[in-house]
Scaffold this active site. Structure first.
Site, mmCIF file in Angstrom:
data_model
loop_
_atom_site.group_PDB
_atom_site.id
_atom_site.type_symbol
_atom_site.label_atom_id
_atom_site.label_comp_id
_atom_site.label_asym_id
_atom_site.label_seq_id
_atom_site.Cartn_x
_atom_site.Cartn_y
_atom_site.Cartn_z
ATOM 1 N N ARG A 21 -6.197 -6.753 -0.777
ATOM 2 C CA ARG A 21 -6.106 -8.204 -0.971
ATOM 3 C C ARG A 21 -5.204 -8.888 0.052
ATOM 4 O O ARG A 21 -5.576 -9.874 0.690
ATOM 5 C CB ARG A 21 -5.550 -8.521 -2.372
ATOM 6 C CG ARG A 21 -6.536 -8.414 -3.473
ATOM 7 C CD ARG A 21 -5.833 -7.934 -4.750
ATOM 8 N NE ARG A 21 -5.597 -6.521 -4.611
ATOM 9 C CZ ARG A 21 -6.468 -5.596 -5.007
ATOM 10 N NH1 ARG A 21 -7.533 -5.950 -5.658
ATOM 11 N NH2 ARG A 21 -6.253 -4.311 -4.777
ATOM 12 N N THR A 22 -3.983 -8.375 0.184
ATOM 13 C CA THR A 22 -2.994 -9.077 1.003
ATOM 14 C C THR A 22 -3.398 -9.054 2.475
ATOM 15 O O THR A 22 -3.347 -10.076 3.169
ATOM 16 C CB THR A 22 -1.610 -8.423 0.814
ATOM 17 O OG1 THR A 22 -1.393 -8.234 -0.589
ATOM 18 C CG2 THR A 22 -0.513 -9.283 1.387
ATOM 19 N N ARG B 1 3.852 -5.370 5.914
ATOM 20 C CA ARG B 1 3.917 -4.632 4.642
ATOM 21 C C ARG B 1 4.475 -3.256 4.944
ATOM 22 O O ARG B 1 4.063 -2.595 5.898
ATOM 23 C CB ARG B 1 2.547 -4.485 4.003
ATOM 24 C CG ARG B 1 2.591 -3.399 2.934
ATOM 25 C CD ARG B 1 1.509 -3.419 1.960
ATOM 26 N NE ARG B 1 1.458 -4.626 1.174
ATOM 27 C CZ ARG B 1 0.646 -4.756 0.116
ATOM 28 N NH1 ARG B 1 -0.129 -3.770 -0.240
ATOM 29 N NH2 ARG B 1 0.627 -5.888 -0.561
ATOM 30 N N LYS C 183 3.292 8.469 15.905
ATOM 31 C CA LYS C 183 3.919 9.399 16.867
ATOM 32 C C LYS C 183 5.432 9.363 16.764
ATOM 33 O O LYS C 183 6.131 9.926 17.612
ATOM 34 C CB LYS C 183 3.515 9.024 18.292
ATOM 35 C CG LYS C 183 2.033 9.049 18.559
ATOM 36 C CD LYS C 183 1.790 8.628 20.019
ATOM 37 C CE LYS C 183 0.370 8.208 20.253
ATOM 38 N NZ LYS C 183 0.232 7.452 21.505
ATOM 39 N N HIS D 140 7.469 -9.496 -2.898
ATOM 40 C CA HIS D 140 6.099 -9.781 -2.450
ATOM 41 C C HIS D 140 5.905 -11.288 -2.652
ATOM 42 O O HIS D 140 5.188 -11.735 -3.554
ATOM 43 C CB HIS D 140 5.109 -8.967 -3.283
ATOM 44 C CG HIS D 140 3.720 -8.886 -2.725
ATOM 45 N ND1 HIS D 140 3.262 -9.701 -1.706
ATOM 46 C CD2 HIS D 140 2.666 -8.078 -3.059
ATOM 47 C CE1 HIS D 140 1.998 -9.392 -1.444
ATOM 48 N NE2 HIS D 140 1.623 -8.414 -2.248
HETATM 49 N N1 CP Z 1 -1.644 -7.510 -4.927
HETATM 50 C C1 CP Z 1 -1.612 -6.778 -3.792
HETATM 51 O O1 CP Z 1 -0.591 -6.756 -3.073
HETATM 52 O O2 CP Z 1 -2.743 -6.090 -3.536
HETATM 53 P P1 CP Z 1 -3.015 -5.206 -2.232
HETATM 54 O O3 CP Z 1 -2.104 -4.004 -2.324
HETATM 55 O O4 CP Z 1 -4.464 -4.846 -2.281
HETATM 56 O O5 CP Z 1 -2.664 -6.040 -1.031
#
Ligand code: CP
Length: 302
Positions: A50-51, A100, A78, A128
């Site tokens: 999603r993100t 992320r 590496k 998040h």
């Molecule tokens: N909600 C969320 O962060 O989903 P993803 O891990 O798929 O990005």
């Protein structure tokens, strides 16, 4: 909320800035050239659907170029450090880094050591922020609170593996900042009473709070972070903490069921609830693109 041009955390959120971003996302009135000439780098060192896709779509629909990097296939595999990777990307002329990582604090680290705008797409168990904004957008739209985003009088339960959850931490910061009361629910190993220090109630009795809540947000057990290590079985967990048809019937009339995804159907949420009328899971996904458009337009737009 904003550290310069960077969006790193919902801790100590500026509710005015959050409402302004939610308004921009809700309006959906983009010209399409807000990010023309800008380059956004997606640095995803942990899995995401999603993100990652929504940040890419948001940047592209506003006219930016997007480059994607994951651990696999990059020089991180590496042994290159994340900071060396960030400096390398910055030297190529990137305007914003979306990051992320499985490690808490990585977004702040990159923000401190580069001049790019940094958008935290989830760091370890820490934060998040764009997911919390997505969830607030969905609550406001679903419950008719998009005029002012005043969540005073709302009660939101966040249920499950709270202690492992960056989504829960960001939601507590944002939702309480907008005026909501947040109740954290789970077995003591997943929702310890020490989490009350974040300014919310904590309980292990889901059924005692279910009927009082306007929104119930279910969380996945994060087995990869050691969540659920002491569970007897996922079936027993579902019986005590899962959202199913029986619990759905005891919710308030207009209350909604949320899940940030990815869902484990049959564990924290039954398939029929996930796909049912009260579920706003796909509205959350749609809102994710809108919120990330608003965040990037604010950070690097013109
Ligand atoms: N909600 C969320 O962060 O989903 P993803 O891990 O798929 O990005």
């Amino acid at each position: 909320m904003w550290t310069g041009r960077s969006l790193l955390t919902m801790d100590g959120v500026d509710s005015g800035a959050a409402r302004s971003l939610l308004d921009a996302a809700h309006r959906e009135s983009w010209r399409g050239d807000e990010l023309a000439g800008k380059v956004v780098a997606n640095l995803f060192f942990e899995d995401s659907t999603r993100t990652r896709v929504s940040f890419s779509m948001a940047a592209q629909t506003l006219g930016a170029k997007v480059v994607d990097l994951t651990s696999k296939g990059s020089s991180v595999a590496k042994g290159e450090t994340l900071l060396d990777t960030a400096w390398t990307i910055e030297a190529m002329g990137v305007d914003a880094i979306v990051v992320r990582s499985g490690d808490s604090g990585v977004a702040e680290l990159i923000d401190e050591h580069t001049q790019c705008a940094v958008l935290n797409a989830g760091d370890g168990t820490h934060q998040h922020p764009t997911q919390a904004l997505t969830d607030a957008l969905t609550i406001g739209r679903s419950l008719g609170l998009s005029d002012g985003w005043d969540f005073g009088g709302l009660r939101v339960a966040i249920v499950g593996d709270v202690v492992s959850s960056r989504v829960a931490r960001s939601n507590v910061g944002l939702l309480t900042g907008l005026g909501a009361e947040v109740v954290l629910v789970g077995p003591p190993g997943m929702a310890p009473s020490s989490l009350e220090s974040m300014g919310c109630r904590v309980t292990s009795d889901f059924d005692s709070v279910l009927g009082e809540c306007d929104a119930v947000m279910m969380l996945r057990i994060q087995f990869e972070r050691g969540g659920g290590a002491t569970l007897a079985s996922t079936r027993e967990y579902h019986a005590r903490f899962g959202m199913n048809e029986g619990r759905l019937e005891r919710m308030k009339d207009r209350a909604i069921v949320m899940h940030p995804g990815p869902m484990n159907r049959g564990v924290e949420i039954s398939a029929s609830v996930a796909d049912g009328e009260r579920s706003v899971v796909l509205e959350q996904v749609r809102g994710g693109v809108l919120v990330r458009q608003a965040a990037m337009a604010h950070a690097i737009g013109h």
